[in-house]
Design an enzyme around this catalytic site. Structure first.
Site, mmCIF file in Angstrom:
data_model
loop_
_atom_site.group_PDB
_atom_site.id
_atom_site.type_symbol
_atom_site.label_atom_id
_atom_site.label_comp_id
_atom_site.label_asym_id
_atom_site.label_seq_id
_atom_site.Cartn_x
_atom_site.Cartn_y
_atom_site.Cartn_z
ATOM 1 N N PHE A 257 0.856 -1.185 0.000
ATOM 2 C CA PHE A 257 0.000 0.000 0.000
ATOM 3 C C PHE A 257 0.890 1.231 0.000
ATOM 4 C CE2 PHE A 257 -2.412 3.492 1.684
ATOM 5 C CZ PHE A 257 -3.651 3.358 1.079
ATOM 6 N N ASP A 366 9.216 2.708 1.644
ATOM 7 C CA ASP A 366 8.071 3.511 2.092
ATOM 8 C C ASP A 366 7.871 3.271 3.592
ATOM 9 O OD1 ASP A 366 5.601 4.547 2.735
ATOM 10 O OD2 ASP A 366 4.540 3.674 1.030
ATOM 11 N N LYS A 397 2.665 10.407 8.635
ATOM 12 C CA LYS A 397 2.071 9.906 9.878
ATOM 13 C C LYS A 397 2.808 10.372 11.138
ATOM 14 C CE LYS A 397 -0.228 5.994 7.700
ATOM 15 N NZ LYS A 397 -1.647 5.905 7.884
ATOM 16 N N THR A 421 2.193 23.851 -3.971
ATOM 17 C CA THR A 421 2.102 25.139 -3.274
ATOM 18 C C THR A 421 2.694 25.067 -1.858
ATOM 19 O OG1 THR A 421 0.119 25.654 -4.507
ATOM 20 C CG2 THR A 421 0.529 26.986 -2.547
#
Ligand SMILES: Cc1ncc(COP(=O)(O)O)c(C=O)c1O
Length: 540
Positions: A257, A366, A397, A421
């Site tokens: 994931f 990841d 997280k 941004t």
């Protein structure tokens, strides 16, 4: 039998005839027996054969009883409550009312209940109906040191920090004066081995998405042998065609994931519901090892399974190169989380890293869910013991800010190639600095290792006691999981536990995942195990 918090349930039920002992009594008995080296006295109470088969469980549960009861100090009340307190089933009436209201504005299908964050404290999440729950899921693993931690409230109340909270800059063009210092004192102070560069982002998916882009840019520049694109490349890129938009790929793993944005989704393979109806890339998907637990009891079988998967990885890299879609990067989680808490050995990751190197692919780890200390090390990849563990490490997280660390050569060559941004939020760096201070000051990684052991031992004990309900307990630090018999059983257990004041998460097909904050101590493990035992006893 309900057992008071701090006692942990007794192992006497395993001994049959001793089952009427109080938890503390049986635990003291076990202590005496084990401490005096008089295990033989205990075996006189039960058959020799039964004693042998139970020896491991006794040791585990005895250590669970013993160390939790004796050593687990109650939490400091100003940071934490001393236990759950339930007034209604969850969601209660106020939550239901709010769901109805919000339902007229948004899809509320995923909402569990509404929260009272003002009243939430430490390991406890309070809902709008006044229910106080021990939170072992922590907003999908994203609360590092509990709710309303006083150290973070102080950061917020410091007048010197006010402008950082009030003015959110477009960091890529107008960063504040203190930005380099703040990023050095927060994110760079915990940079993975071999990495001195970090790009902040806002969430997990946008961190991975931009990391993939950085990998593709790096790969193409390598192929070109220089950084200047041709006119043809510039022109074709505007109409989504090669060579400007090249047919490169990222290799990912079944069960992985990495987020829900378009690029990330092409590397996410945990549940069809995330992917359905969304166009995707033809990128290779390798099998992730399906290991047997406990890992140390199945080393030979697991090594064979890992070798099979690694072979498949190399085959896929070769196949995709032949297809004209070379693999520019490999992305992997150190523990597949959303996909069901699937582990692999350090050796697997070391060998995978070498495969990436051999084929010229960037190796992207990841750590969005595993990073920040839950495994007992700040980064889960530290368990692999490598000096050069990755080319890219993404996070979010528990780090409060999203982003990714990367090797120097993955620095984009021109401005605006990796850009949005906000590109992160400086106020999150302020909080992260303080979180890191608390982790260091309170030795929280050691605490996680200690409470993780107690948690895993407790889970081993429970799966021995309820073999028809639970299996495959596994974990590193407090990053633990256990499987239920099936998904319906898992979901029922999660709801029952919640009504008894414990918040847990699900993952994979039938797993229960544990993702407490770093301030989850042995005392809380103990409290949880007692409640969980009650839930399981009622489920039988
Ligand atoms: C390993 C991993 N990568 C990426 C993501 C995506 O993060 P986010 O939900 O912040 O986009 C998650 C989220 O759970 C994750 O666990």
């Amino acid at each position: 039998m309900a057992v008071p918090p701090g006692a942990w349930f007794c192992w006497s039920s395993l001994l049959g005839g001793l089952e009427t002992l109080e938890a503390e009594d049986s635990f003291c008995l076990s202590l005496t027996l084990f401490d005096c080296g008089c295990f033989v006295m205990a075996t006189s109470l039960i058959s020799r054969q039964l004693a042998f088969s139970l020896q491991k469980n006794l040791w585990l549960s005895a250590s669970g009883c013993r160390y939790v009861s004796k050593a687990a100090a109650k939490p400091q009340v100003e940071f934490d409550y001393d236990g759950p307190s339930m007034k209604t089933t969850v969601p209660g009436p106020r939550s239901k009312e709010l769901m109805k209201q919000l339902g007229q504005i948004q899809n509320t299908g995923a909402i569990n209940f509404f929260c009272n964050y003002e009243e939430s404290k430490g390991n406890y999440l309070v809902d709008v109906d006044g229910n106080r729950m021990l939170d072992i899921y922590t907003q999908i693993s994203s609360i590092p040191i509990g709710y309303n931690h006083p150290a973070l409230l102080k950061v917020m109340a410091n007048p010197n920090n006010l402008s950082t909270f009030v003015n959110r800059p477009a960091l890529g063009i107008l960063p504040p004066e203190n930005f380099p210092d703040k990023i050095t004192e927060s994110l760079l102070s915990v940079a993975p081995s071999g990495m001195t560069r970090v790009q902040t982002m806002s969430c997990g998916a946008c961190s991975n998405e931009n990391a993939y882009k950085a990998i593709f840019i790096w790969y193409r520049n390598k192929e070109r042998g220089q950084n200047t694109p041709t006119n043809e490349e510039l022109n074709t890129s505007m109409i989504n065609q090669a060579p400007g938009c090249p047919q490169l790929s990222i290799l990912s793993f079944m069960g992985g994931f990495h987020g829900r944005t378009l690029g990330c989704l092409a590397t996410t393979h945990s549940k069809a519901i995330h992917k359905l109806d969304i166009p995707s890339f033809d990128w290779p998907v390798a099998p992730f090892p399906r290991l047997q637990y406990p890992l140390d009891e199945f080393t030979r079988e697991n090594a064979e399974e890992e070798a099979r998967c690694l072979e498949e990885v190399e085959d896929l890299i070769v196949k995709w190169r032949q297809k004209g879609k070379p693999v520019a990067g490999i992305v992997i989680e150190p523990i597949q989380a959303e996909g069901g808490d699937n582990h692999a050995s350090p050796d697997f990751f070391r060998r995978l890293r070498n495969i990436a190197r051999k084929h010229g692919c960037a190796f992207h780890v990841d750590e969005v869910q595993t990073g920040g200390g839950g495994t007992g090390k700040f980064w889960a990849h530290e368990h692999w013991g490598m000096d050069d563990p990755a080319d890219v490490v993404s996070f979010s997280k528990k780090l409060l800010s999203g982003g990714y660390y990367h090797k120097d050569e993955l620095q984009p060559d021109k401005p605006y190639r990796i850009f949005n941004t906000w590109m992160g939020d400086p106020s999150k760096n302020l909080f992260l600095s303080e979180v890191l201070n608390v982790i260091r000051r309170e030795n929280l990684l050691e605490e996680v290792t200690r409470s993780g052991k107690a948690l895993l031992n407790g889970l081993y004990e429970l799966q021995a006691q309820y073999p028809s309900i639970l299996s495959r307990a596994r974990g590193q630090g407090t990053f633990c999981a256990i499987d239920a018999f099936d998904d319906a059983t898992r979901d029922r257990i999660l709801l029952k536990a919640r009504d008894k004041g414990v918040l847990l998460g699900g993952c994979g097909d039938r797993s229960i995942r544990f993702r407490p904050a770093l301030v989850f101590k042995e005392y809380h493990v103990n409290l949880f195990l007692n409640i969980f035992n009650d839930v399981l006893a009622q489920h039988k």
